[in-house]
Design a protein around this motif. Structure first.
Motif, PDB file in Angstrom:
ATOM      1  N   GLU A   1       0.835  -1.210   0.000  1.00  0.00           N
ATOM      2  CA  GLU A   1       0.000   0.000   0.000  1.00  0.00           C
ATOM      3  C   GLU A   1       0.866   1.256   0.000  1.00  0.00           C
ATOM      4  O   GLU A   1       0.597   2.214  -0.732  1.00  0.00           O
ATOM      5  N   CYS A   2       1.909   1.244   0.802  1.00  0.00           N
ATOM      6  CA  CYS A   2       2.833   2.387   0.857  1.00  0.00           C
ATOM      7  C   CYS A   2       3.491   2.600  -0.503  1.00  0.00           C
ATOM      8  O   CYS A   2       3.611   3.739  -0.966  1.00  0.00           O
ATOM      9  N   ASN A   3       3.910   1.511  -1.160  1.00  0.00           N
ATOM     10  CA  ASN A   3       4.536   1.614  -2.483  1.00  0.00           C
ATOM     11  C   ASN A   3       3.574   2.186  -3.530  1.00  0.00           C
ATOM     12  O   ASN A   3       3.981   2.970  -4.382  1.00  0.00           O
ATOM     13  N   VAL A   4       2.303   1.782  -3.464  1.00  0.00           N
ATOM     14  CA  VAL A   4       1.312   2.311  -4.407  1.00  0.00           C
ATOM     15  C   VAL A   4       1.141   3.808  -4.205  1.00  0.00           C
ATOM     16  O   VAL A   4       1.174   4.594  -5.160  1.00  0.00           O
ATOM     17  N   ILE A   5       0.966   4.212  -2.967  1.00  0.00           N
ATOM     18  CA  ILE A   5       0.769   5.637  -2.669  1.00  0.00           C
ATOM     19  C   ILE A   5       1.998   6.448  -3.074  1.00  0.00           C
ATOM     20  O   ILE A   5       1.880   7.509  -3.693  1.00  0.00           O
ATOM     21  N   ASP A   6       3.184   5.932  -2.754  1.00  0.00           N
ATOM     22  CA  ASP A   6       4.423   6.626  -3.140  1.00  0.00           C
ATOM     23  C   ASP A   6       4.544   6.746  -4.661  1.00  0.00           C
ATOM     24  O   ASP A   6       4.972   7.773  -5.174  1.00  0.00           O
ATOM     25  N   SER A   7       4.179   5.683  -5.363  1.00  0.00           N
ATOM     26  CA  SER A   7       4.264   5.696  -6.832  1.00  0.00           C
ATOM     27  C   SER A   7       3.298   6.708  -7.428  1.00  0.00           C
ATOM     28  O   SER A   7       3.651   7.441  -8.365  1.00  0.00           O
ATOM     29  N   LEU A   8       2.094   6.770  -6.908  1.00  0.00           N
ATOM     30  CA  LEU A   8       1.125   7.752  -7.412  1.00  0.00           C
ATOM     31  C   LEU A   8       1.578   9.179  -7.104  1.00  0.00           C
ATOM     32  O   LEU A   8       1.443  10.070  -7.942  1.00  0.00           O
TER      33      LEU A   8
END
Length: 81
Positions: free
Chosen positions: A45-52
Motif C-alpha cells: 500500500e505504501c509503495n502504491v501511494i508513493d508511486s502515485l
C-alpha cells in the motif's frame, strides 16, 4: 463547475487514448515496478501511494494535452460516436 469548485470532464468510455488519467496510471505503474517486491500488505500500500505521488505534474500536463489533441482531431469532438 460544482459548488466545491471542482470541474468535471466527461470523456468517452473505453478509449484509454482519450483519457489522460490512463497515461498517468501507466507512469505510476512504471515507478511501482521499480520498487522492491514485498508480500506485506502495508508495504504494498505504501509503495502504491508513493508511486502515485511520484508522478510529476509536467508529464500529467503533457498527457492531458496529447489526449485533448487526439479528441480535437477525432470524430468525438464532432459528436460522432
Amino acid at each position: 463547475m460544482y459548488a466545491q469548485g471542482s470541474d468535471v470532464i466527461f470523456l468517452p468510455e473505453y478509449h484509454c487514448e482519450l483519457n489522460f488519467i490512463e497515461q498517468c496510471w501507466g507512469y505510476a505503474k512504471r515507478i511501482y515496478r521499480q520498487k522492491a517486491r514485498s508480500s506485506s500488505e502495508a508495504i504494498l500500500e505504501c509503495n502504491v501511494i508513493d508511486s502515485l505521488d511520484a508522478v510529476p505534474q509536467s508529464p500529467m500536463r503533457r498527457f492531458a494535452t496529447r489526449s485533448f489533441r487526439f479528441i480535437d482531431g477525432n470524430a468525438y469532438r464532432k459528436g460522432l460516436q
